[in-house]
Design a protein around this motif. Structure first.
Motif, PDB file in Angstrom:
ATOM      1  N   CYS A 358       0.867  -1.180   0.000  1.00 53.79           N
ATOM      2  CA  CYS A 358       0.000   0.000   0.000  1.00 53.79           C
ATOM      3  C   CYS A 358       0.904   1.231   0.000  1.00 53.79           C
ATOM      4  O   CYS A 358       2.120   1.093   0.164  1.00 53.79           O
ATOM      5  CB  CYS A 358      -0.899  -0.017   1.243  1.00 53.79           C
ATOM      6  N   CYS A 360       1.655   3.532   2.196  1.00 51.52           N
ATOM      7  CA  CYS A 360       2.539   3.714   3.350  1.00 51.52           C
ATOM      8  C   CYS A 360       3.459   2.514   3.535  1.00 51.52           C
ATOM      9  O   CYS A 360       4.476   2.596   4.213  1.00 51.52           O
ATOM     10  CB  CYS A 360       1.739   3.986   4.625  1.00 51.52           C
ATOM     11  N   GLY A 361       3.103   1.391   2.938  1.00 49.05           N
ATOM     12  CA  GLY A 361       3.982   0.228   2.942  1.00 49.05           C
ATOM     13  C   GLY A 361       3.719  -0.788   4.035  1.00 49.05           C
ATOM     14  O   GLY A 361       4.356  -1.825   4.089  1.00 49.05           O
ATOM     15  N   HIS A 362       2.748  -0.493   4.936  1.00 46.12           N
ATOM     16  CA  HIS A 362       2.619  -1.353   6.109  1.00 46.12           C
ATOM     17  C   HIS A 362       1.336  -2.191   6.168  1.00 46.12           C
ATOM     18  O   HIS A 362       1.027  -2.746   7.220  1.00 46.12           O
ATOM     19  CB  HIS A 362       2.782  -0.517   7.386  1.00 46.12           C
ATOM     20  N   LEU A 363       0.618  -2.304   5.067  1.00 50.22           N
ATOM     21  CA  LEU A 363      -0.588  -3.142   5.059  1.00 50.22           C
ATOM     22  C   LEU A 363      -0.177  -4.591   5.333  1.00 50.22           C
ATOM     23  O   LEU A 363       0.679  -5.141   4.641  1.00 50.22           O
ATOM     24  CB  LEU A 363      -1.289  -3.028   3.697  1.00 50.22           C
ATOM     25  N   CYS A 370      -0.774   0.211   9.315  1.00 51.56           N
ATOM     26  CA  CYS A 370      -1.051   0.853   8.029  1.00 51.56           C
ATOM     27  C   CYS A 370      -1.983   2.044   8.247  1.00 51.56           C
ATOM     28  O   CYS A 370      -2.961   1.952   8.979  1.00 51.56           O
ATOM     29  CB  CYS A 370      -1.684  -0.152   7.087  1.00 51.56           C
ATOM     30  N   ARG A 371      -1.652   3.190   7.632  1.00 50.40           N
ATOM     31  CA  ARG A 371      -2.464   4.396   7.776  1.00 50.40           C
ATOM     32  C   ARG A 371      -3.325   4.661   6.540  1.00 50.40           C
ATOM     33  O   ARG A 371      -3.951   5.709   6.430  1.00 50.40           O
ATOM     34  CB  ARG A 371      -1.554   5.611   8.012  1.00 50.40           C
ATOM     35  N   CYS A 372      -3.315   3.709   5.592  1.00 50.17           N
ATOM     36  CA  CYS A 372      -4.027   3.953   4.337  1.00 50.17           C
ATOM     37  C   CYS A 372      -5.471   3.464   4.441  1.00 50.17           C
ATOM     38  O   CYS A 372      -5.754   2.507   5.153  1.00 50.17           O
ATOM     39  CB  CYS A 372      -3.360   3.214   3.181  1.00 50.17           C
TER      40      CYS A 372
HETATM   41 ZN    ZN Z   1      -0.682   1.569   4.197  1.00 49.12          ZN
END
Ligand code: ZN
Length: 517
Positions: A358, A360-363, A370-372
């Motif tokens: 995603c 932010c990269g953290h999904l 994840c902040r998305c």
């Molecule tokens: Zn994310």
């Protein structure tokens, strides 16, 4: 002296990977002082006039006062670069009678290359390796800038004379001080030993699944997309693919060196014989990735010929760049159309791509949140078009390792050397059976070469139905399953091979489930 003397010397132009012979003719006639350069020369060649004049004067020669005509024939071949300076200068010296008769006799058996400095020094030029290969076939001796001698020696079987000043060439041609032929300082065969410098897969801790995908990619020349959070080791894994591939053959190494010699960066002797690994940044332009520009130079995809093209942060690449990759991925060749000429460069590269799950990269990351929004994550993934995704053989998740995993891992799997031996054996099975790697099987060959056991066929049919895979996805799964069976030395494909192949295409399953919702 009323009789007009015509001096003829030889050089080569460069058109893509071709190096057609160019005859450099020079005459000096009586008349008002003038210097005409004819024969479809680019601006930089026309500037040759000033360089040649300065070089002749500073080397103690006369610049003839009559009407000088230099013709580069055949006229229809476009000519660029400073490489014609040296033959033009010598042509003028011979035509004006400043070089002895010996030079006239020696000239037809050699080819001369070099850009002249104002003081008469001979400067390096681009594309010497290709010119040398062609000159060698014609049986011509090569007179090249000393800085290009090693490059010429890689491809030449005829003598190579390296020169650093115009005067050296004149003394040689006049028979006053013959130049000694250069000898090879390095072995031009790409030996197994050269691969010893590649990084080892064991440097990557854990990630046995991703390493398995890398092994399969190497064994069948399959393309691979890795999806995982930043810092999980995607780049390290990609960099280790060349070390799993068989050593280049001499012909392959020369192909790669020829492409490099005409590229913007030029040929680098240190890289000779190594599998190319190219990793353009995601801000790279279409011209630098695919090739083109005013000189129709090869791009990253051609520099990756016979090797690996690694695209990190795939969704960040310009859409036009990604779309331009589709055709070369299928055809193994790229066509660059220019006003003057059309140039084909080979581009048979193995694509390895990486992306975050995603923005932010953290999904799905265990170490960060994840902040998305789901919509943002989806839009991010959709930046890679369906047709491009269809051309990727494998898509695998590369999770971040939890800190405990490092301690829990006893071994990190096989070394690159052990895996490379399996890859070589698996590739020779493919070449014996079908003359090419599994990834490059044609549709007809897929039917013939991918023989499924009944259980395997049943599993494939069921998967296709339930997950609603596309026809293209089915072909990819068959080719992958073929490679997995080949790694085990099996002729018929079993259900476990199909099952693993389906698992190696995680985005197919994701697309199937998202359309069911
Ligand atoms: Zn994310």
């Amino acid at each position: 002296m009323s009789q007009q003397r015509v001096a003829t010397l030889f050089c080569r132009a460069q058109l893509g990977l071709e190096a057609p012979l160019v005859q450099v003719e020079a005459t000096v006639a009586s008349g008002l002082p003038a210097f005409h350069l004819v024969g479809l020369a680019a601006t930089v060649v026309r500037e040759s006039r000033d360089r040649v004049q300065a070089a002749l004067l500073s080397s103690g020669y006369e610049f003839p006062s009559g009407r000088i005509v230099v013709n580069l024939a055949p006229a229809e071949i476009p000519k660029a670069g400073g490489r014609f300076d040296l033959p033009i200068a010598l042509g003028i010296l011979i035509a004006s009678g400043q070089l002895r008769q010996a030079a006239v006799r020696a000239a037809p058996t050699c080819e001369l290359y070099g850009e002249l400095g104002l003081g008469g020094e001979v400067k390096s030029v681009r594309g010497i390796l290709l010119a040398a290969a062609h000159a060698s076939r014609a049986g011509h001796v090569l007179i090249v800038p000393a800085a290009n001698a090693d490059e010429a020696l890689i491809a030449a079987n005829t003598p190579v004379l390296g020169v650093s000043h115009l005067e050296e060439v004149c003394r040689h041609l006049a028979g006053e001080q013959p130049l000694r032929a250069c000898s090879r300082t390095s072995d031009r065969r790409p030996a197994q030993a050269r691969c010893a410098g590649e990084p080892d897969v064991r440097d990557v801790k854990g990630q046995l699944q991703a390493k398995r995908a890398l092994l399969i990619a190497a064994a069948g020349a399959h393309s691979l997309l890795m999806i995982g959070p930043p810092g999980c080791g995607k780049t390290m894994l990609a960099q280790r693919l060349p070390g799993l591939l068989p050593p280049l053959t001499e012909a392959e190494a020369l192909d790669c060196a020829g492409i490099a010699s005409v590229s913007a960066a030029g040929f680098n002797l240190g890289g000779f014989g190594r599998r190319p690994f190219r990793s353009p940044h995601h801000t790279a332009s279409a011209v630098s990735v695919v090739g083109g520009g005013a000189q129709a130079r090869p791009g990253e995809i051609s520099l990756a010929h016979h090797g690996v093209l690694f695209l990190d942060e795939l969704p960040e690449f310009d859409r036009r760049v990604l779309e331009a990759l589709r055709e070369p991925l299928e055809a193994g060749i790229v066509r660059i159309a220019r006003a003057a000429a059309q140039t084909d460069y080979p581009a048979e590269f193995q694509l390895v791509a990486a992306m975050n799950p995603c923005p932010c990269g953290h999904l799905g990351d265990c170490a960060a949140t994840c902040r998305c929004t789901p919509a943002e994550a989806q839009r991010y993934r959709e930046r890679i078009s369906g047709p491009l995704l269809d051309r990727l053989d494998m898509h695998v998740q590369v999770p971040r390792l939890e800190s405990g995993d490092f301690a829990a891992v006893i071994g990190d799997g096989d070394s690159s050397a052990a895996l490379a031996a399996r890859v070589t054996a698996t590739r020779s099975r493919q070449l014996d059976r079908q003359g090419r790697c599994n990834a490059r099987l044609t549709d007809g060959q897929v039917e013939r070469c991918c023989v499924l056991q009944p259980a395997a066929r049943a599993l494939l049919d069921r998967t296709m139905r339930q997950l609603r895979f596309s026809g293209r996805a089915r072909q990819r799964i068959l080719k992958l399953a073929r490679t997995i069976a080949d790694l085990e030395g099996r002729d018929a494909i079993a259900d476990i091979h199909v099952g693993e192949a389906v698992m190696l295409r995680c985005l197919d399953r994701e697309r199937a489930t998202s359309s069911c919702r």
